[in-house]
Structures are given as C-alpha cells and as structure tokens.
Design an enzyme around this catalytic site. Structure first.
Site, PDB file in Angstrom:
ATOM      1  N   PHE A 166       0.812  -1.223   0.000  1.00 11.78           N
ATOM      2  CA  PHE A 166       0.000   0.000   0.000  1.00 11.78           C
ATOM      3  C   PHE A 166       0.839   1.265   0.000  1.00 11.78           C
ATOM      4  O   PHE A 166       0.371   2.331  -0.382  1.00 11.78           O
ATOM      5  CB  PHE A 166      -0.959   0.016   1.213  1.00 11.78           C
ATOM      6  CG  PHE A 166      -0.297   0.405   2.514  1.00 11.78           C
ATOM      7  CD1 PHE A 166      -0.061   1.745   2.811  1.00 11.78           C
ATOM      8  CD2 PHE A 166       0.090  -0.549   3.450  1.00 11.78           C
ATOM      9  CE1 PHE A 166       0.562   2.111   4.007  1.00 11.78           C
ATOM     10  CE2 PHE A 166       0.711  -0.189   4.632  1.00 11.78           C
ATOM     11  CZ  PHE A 166       0.947   1.144   4.911  1.00 11.78           C
ATOM     12  N   LYS A 190      -1.116  -7.139  -9.270  1.00  6.42           N
ATOM     13  CA  LYS A 190      -2.111  -7.216  -8.179  1.00  6.42           C
ATOM     14  C   LYS A 190      -1.675  -6.169  -7.157  1.00  6.42           C
ATOM     15  O   LYS A 190      -0.824  -6.427  -6.300  1.00  6.42           O
ATOM     16  CB  LYS A 190      -2.101  -8.629  -7.576  1.00  6.42           C
ATOM     17  CG  LYS A 190      -3.395  -9.067  -6.896  1.00  6.42           C
ATOM     18  CD  LYS A 190      -3.891  -8.171  -5.799  1.00  6.42           C
ATOM     19  CE  LYS A 190      -3.187  -8.354  -4.475  1.00  6.42           C
ATOM     20  NZ  LYS A 190      -3.609  -7.346  -3.462  1.00  6.42           N
ATOM     21  N   GLU A 193      -4.926  -3.680  -2.133  1.00  5.64           N
ATOM     22  CA  GLU A 193      -6.370  -3.419  -2.149  1.00  5.64           C
ATOM     23  C   GLU A 193      -6.720  -2.145  -1.365  1.00  5.64           C
ATOM     24  O   GLU A 193      -7.841  -1.667  -1.426  1.00  5.64           O
ATOM     25  CB  GLU A 193      -7.130  -4.634  -1.596  1.00  5.64           C
ATOM     26  CG  GLU A 193      -6.947  -4.919  -0.103  1.00  5.64           C
ATOM     27  CD  GLU A 193      -5.604  -5.575   0.256  1.00  5.64           C
ATOM     28  OE1 GLU A 193      -4.708  -5.645  -0.604  1.00  5.64           O
ATOM     29  OE2 GLU A 193      -5.476  -5.994   1.421  1.00  5.64           O
ATOM     30  N   SER A 243       5.224  -6.984   3.405  1.00  2.69           N
ATOM     31  CA  SER A 243       5.755  -7.291   4.734  1.00  2.69           C
ATOM     32  C   SER A 243       6.502  -8.632   4.722  1.00  2.69           C
ATOM     33  O   SER A 243       6.274  -9.476   3.848  1.00  2.69           O
ATOM     34  CB  SER A 243       4.603  -7.340   5.741  1.00  2.69           C
ATOM     35  OG  SER A 243       3.694  -8.341   5.349  1.00  2.69           O
ATOM     36  N   CYS A 298       9.426   1.799   3.514  1.00  2.83           N
ATOM     37  CA  CYS A 298      10.306   0.680   3.861  1.00  2.83           C
ATOM     38  C   CYS A 298      11.731   1.155   4.080  1.00  2.83           C
ATOM     39  O   CYS A 298      12.555   0.435   4.632  1.00  2.83           O
ATOM     40  CB  CYS A 298      10.277  -0.377   2.777  1.00  2.83           C
ATOM     41  SG  CYS A 298      10.914   0.254   1.230  1.00  2.83           S
ATOM     42  N   GLU A 399       8.449  -4.225  13.244  1.00  4.24           N
ATOM     43  CA  GLU A 399       8.449  -3.083  12.331  1.00  4.24           C
ATOM     44  C   GLU A 399       7.198  -2.271  12.653  1.00  4.24           C
ATOM     45  O   GLU A 399       6.082  -2.776  12.522  1.00  4.24           O
ATOM     46  CB  GLU A 399       8.388  -3.589  10.884  1.00  4.24           C
ATOM     47  CG  GLU A 399       8.371  -2.457   9.879  1.00  4.24           C
ATOM     48  CD  GLU A 399       8.135  -2.924   8.439  1.00  4.24           C
ATOM     49  OE1 GLU A 399       7.433  -3.931   8.221  1.00  4.24           O
ATOM     50  OE2 GLU A 399       8.649  -2.248   7.533  1.00  4.24           O
TER      51      GLU A 399
END
Ligand code: NAD
Length: 514
Positions: A166, A190, A193, A243, A298, A399
């Site tokens: 995301f 993909k 979402e 992740s 990240c 994290e």
C-alpha cells in the site's frame, strides 16, 4: 511475528452504491463478478470513499489468459518499437504526474509533495526501461574454437506478475512493469487493495501510449487472487514487495510452483550517529527520514543509534523539531505529514506508545496528544519519540511502520554495529559522521543491503538495483536496474559453426576447444 492472515472482504449491500475500482484485463476496465470487494478509505476523513472489486480465481485466470495471449506478438515486436512505446509511457506518466499524485493522496493519504516525489522516483525506472536496446545486448565471443563462435542472448520469460504494497501505489508497480514489459514480457499486477486506483490510472496511460491490449493487466484482490497467481501454470515469474511474513510465504509458495520469485519484505532501518557528527544536520536528517510519509516507508529511519555522548544533545535537537511539523490532510498545502493508511494500522502503531514505556522506554513525545488523533475522524497520529529503547523490547523487535522514532543508546561503535547486525532486517541503514574512515569501516562491516553515508534514505537510483539483506528480501535478485533486467529475462547461449561440408567427419570425442 505477524501471521499470513486473510484480509477482511465485504459482501454486504451497503457498498453497492459506492464508486467501484474495477480490474483492467485485455486493455479495458472489467467490473468484478466475484461478489467480493473491499473498502477504499480516504484516510484523512476516515470515510469509505470507494469499493474495490476482489478477483475470483476465474478473474485472475482471465487476466493471465489475456497476458498469455498477448505474449507471442509482444515478444516479437522489435526492440525499437518497444522502446518507442516505453518513451511514450514515460512521457504520459510525466505529463499526468499531478493526477497520479492526486490518486496517491486521496487513497494513501500522503501529502502532495511526497506523492509527487513518489511519482518522480517511479519515473526514473520507466526512463531506465527506455534504455532497453542497450540493456538487452548480449555477449559474443569469436573463435572459441576453430571456426566456432559463441553468443549469449537474453529472452523474456512470458507472463510476469507483480504484487505490491500500500505504501507506494505508483512507484513500486513502476519498479516492476517498466522493465518487465520492455524486456518483452507481459504483466499482471495485483496492487494493494487499500489504494488500488493509481494502478488502473497507469493502465489507462499505458494503453494511450500504445501498449497493446493484454500486455499490462490489473487484478485487484486479496489472498484469493494472490494464491491463484502463485500457482498459475502460465505465470513464469513473481515480483513481490510487502511485509516479511507475506514475502516469505510468496517466495516459498511461488518457488514451490516452479516460478522465479523476488520477494522484498519489511524493514527496521537504523541510523547510526557517531559522536563527531554535526548534531543539527543529523537531527534534520533523522526527522525527515523518520516521519516523511508518516513513517510508512520501507526505507524510513525507524531507529537512531546514538553513540556515546552524542545522545543527549541529539535527542534534544530531534525533540525540538517535532512540534514544528504540520500534520494534516494530504491535500492541504500546509501539511507536511498525512494520516496513516487505516484506523486499524494507526491503532497498532499507537499501541507501541503503550508497550514501549511499559517495557522501560521513555516516551518523550506522544503523538496521541495531537488534536487530529483526539478528534478521531481521519487515521491520524502525531509524531512520536521513544527514547532509551533496547533491542529486547517489543517496539524494537517489530516493524512499527508509522511516525514513531526510537532512540537506542550505544556506548561505542562496536556495540552500535552489533545492534544493527543483530537485527533480523537488513533493508537500509545510514551513518552520520564527519570521519571518512569511520564511514568506510561501517560500509565494510554492516550486514545491510543499502547503505547511506550521511544520506538517511539511500534508495538506489534506477540504474542500480534495490534490495535488502536478511529478512528484507527472499530470492536471489534485487529489484529494478540491472538485476531487474536479469530477473525478467533468461539467458540462452548459442554455439555456432558454419563449416565447409567437405571437412565433415564422425568424431565421438567430447567437443574440444584447443
Ligand atoms: P502486506 O504484506 O500486507 O501486503 C502486500 C501485498 O500482499 C498486498 O498486495 C496484499 O494484498 C498482499 N497480501 C496481504 N496479505 C496477504 C496474504 N495473507 N496472502 C497473500 N497476499 C497477501 O504489506 P503492506 O502492509 O501493503 O505494505 C507494508 C509493508 O511492505 C511493510 O512491511 C514495508 O516494510 C514493506 N515494504 C517493503 C519494501 C521493500 O522494498 N523492502 C517496499 C515497500 C514496502
């Protein structure tokens, strides 16, 4: 450690009236038919802004079939033509960067300048892909034996898939699809979402640029779509960013099904500040890199390792800067930091402000005191600072992925290095010092894939490759740049001879070169 859990899907009637985000298959928008969908929030208001279709197995199959069908013609399209199209893709994305950035602000929540920065770093990858004629040059060795030449060519794999997180809804797909299709592959994306609209917008731009139908497809969804991608026999390669628990799952499942997989995972990035560093510069860098994009990067700095007596003045300098940062909706000109992606994630991040102090950390700045957190409409949390964190604490081991900076105090360089190298992640790290020799030693010693010397967010430019070590990457090849080209192609070595038939004879010996 998080588990590989199913994200929630909605099946009720409330969402029927909302604007829908459709799939993109075979060059056009395709409404979902699975009856499953998920909410897309406006994180600044907390409202459900639209509804995204979740693909069924059959819908993923349709996208893969479109990509599979488009592959032979796309692969046979001349490199010049593919290059021309890539230039048009690059130019259209550049031309529409404001609209693309607006999608990011609307669904991810990041502020406009940050969203434009994301688009710019994605564009670098499209620019790299326009160099495909040079990148696909093979090698040639003349006269490896008498009258024999050997050459290596690189060929596309077929259908490649990308599964993206995301936090960079435009840049991370651009890390993947530019190189993948320039190499002659077709692609099924993909996207997350949680903020899916940018990918469909980019699909429209690709079509306008002349990318043939079926070469680039988008399916939205959750584990159902991802699992089908991982097992589909017509998908040759999977690039993943997300992740660590899901990255490991993608790598293990994809490779079990015979696919080439690169799966980039989570991070905990340390910034080591040595006693000789310029305190003001280090504080500016730590605040910029920790709280930009609300810490949902990240490559965000999530831990400052303060070495020796630099700790007290450095923490003071960081703390002084935090109240000056304006938190607000991403589309407000004055905002420097936006909301988090969902309420659930915001609450999870805030929970470390409870568990950290309970384990002995000092909460110097509490983001829950921010008025936008207290009003509770959007998914806001103010900037937070935890001091005296130690590696055993839960807030250090996990994290956090939010606007929480942790300070770990280390007595000297060897103990600072030990802390960084003992961490399970190895994505990015930085060292701040004025001593070139110390910086060079850190670069030599540290077990991390991307290192910044007085650079807090060392994201490699597009003509190098991006990737962490340890649990930040599963697979052998890093993403984009030269390793991206390697990932999306396979080598074929041709040995050739054009002899005079008159010299032919039977020889059962093993081929000799001398
Ligand atoms: P995520 O792992 O939850 O989701 C990533 C993708 O996997 C999404 O498309 C999602 O739909 C899918 N997914 C989620 N759960 C799944 C499941 N159970 N089975 C199959 N597929 C599933 O990650 P996120 O929350 O979207 O993104 C944030 C994470 O991504 C952070 O950990 C961050 O560090 C990481 N990240 C890493 C890099 C990198 O380059 N290493 C870059 C950006 C983000």
């Amino acid at each position: 450690m998080t588990h590989v859990a199913e994200p929630p899907a909605t099946t009720g009637s409330d969402e029927a009236t909302r604007e829908r985000v459709n799939h993109w298959i075979g060059g056009k928008a395709v409404a979902g038919t699975s009856g499953r969908s998920g909410p897309v929030y406006n994180p600044a208001t907390g409202e459900t802004a639209r509804e995204v279709d979740f693909a069924s197995v059959e819908e993923v199959d349709a996208a893969v079939a479109a990509a599979h069908e488009a592959f032979p013609a796309w692969r046979a399209t001349s490199i010049s033509k593919r290059t021309e199209i890539m230039f048009r893709v690059r130019n259209l994305v550049e031309q529409h960067r404001e609209e693309l950035a607006a999608h990011l602000t609307r669904e991810h929540g990041k502020v406009r300048t940050d969203a434009l920065g994301e688009v710019a770093r994605g564009l670098e990858n499209l620019e790299f892909a326009t160099g495909i004629p040079h990148l696909l040059k093979g090698g040639f060795s003349e006269q490896v034996s008498s009258g024999i030449d050997v050459y290596q060519i690189r060929q596309p794999l077929g259908v490649a898939a990308g599964i993206t997180p995301f936090n960079f809804p435009a840049m991370v797909p651009m890390w993947m699809f530019g190189n993948a299709i320039a190499c002659g592959n077709t692609f099924v994306l993909k996207p997350s979402e949680k903020d899916p609209s940018a990918s469909v917008y980019m699909a429209e731009l690709l079509k306008e640029a002349g990318v043939p139908d079926g070469v680039f497809n988008v399916v939205h969804g959750d584990k159902v779509a991802v699992d089908r991608i991982l097992e589909h026999p017509d998908i040759a390669a999977v690039s993943f960013v997300g992740s660590t628990p899901i990255a490991r799952y993608i790598y293990e499942t994809g490779t079990k099904h015979g696919k080439r997989v690169q799966a980039l995972g989570g991070a905990k990035n340390h910034m080591v500040v040595l006693p000789d560093a310029d305190i003001e510069m280090a504080a500016d860098a730590a605040v910029s890199a920790a709280y930009g994009s609300a810490g949902e990067r990240c490559m965000a700095i999530s831990v400052v390792v303060a070495v020796g007596d630099v700790a007290d003045p450095l923490v003071k300098a960081i703390e002084e800067r935090l109240p000056k940062i304006t938190v607000g909706a991403g589309n407000a000109e004055s905002s420097e930091m936006g909301p988090l992606i969902t309420r659930e994630h915001r609450d999870k991040v805030a929970s470390y402000l409870e568990s950290g102090p309970a384990e002995g950390a000092t909460l110097r700045v509490d983001g829950r005191e921010h008025v936008l957190y207290q009003e509770g409409k959007g998914f806001f949390l103010g900037l937070s600072l935890l001091d005296n964190v130690t590696p055993e604490m839960e807030c250090y081991r996990n994290e956090i992925f939010g606007p929480v900076l942790e300070i770990v105090r280390a007595p000297d360089y060897p103990s600072a290095l030990e802390i960084v190298n003992n961490n399970e992640y190895g994505n990015g790290t930085a060292i701040f010092t004025r001593d070139g020799g110390a910086a060079r030693q850190y670069q030599f010693d540290v077990n991390v894939g991307m290192v910044g010397l007085n650079v807090p967010i060392p994201v490699p430019v597009a003509y190098y490759s991006f990737g962490g070590w340890k649990h930040s990457l599963f697979g052998d090849l890093h993403m984009y740049g030269p390793e991206g080209i390697q990932f999306y192609t396979r080598a074929k070595v041709v040995t050739s001879r054009w002899p005079d038939p008159g010299t032919s004879s039977v020889d059962l010996g093993f081929p000799r070169t001398r």
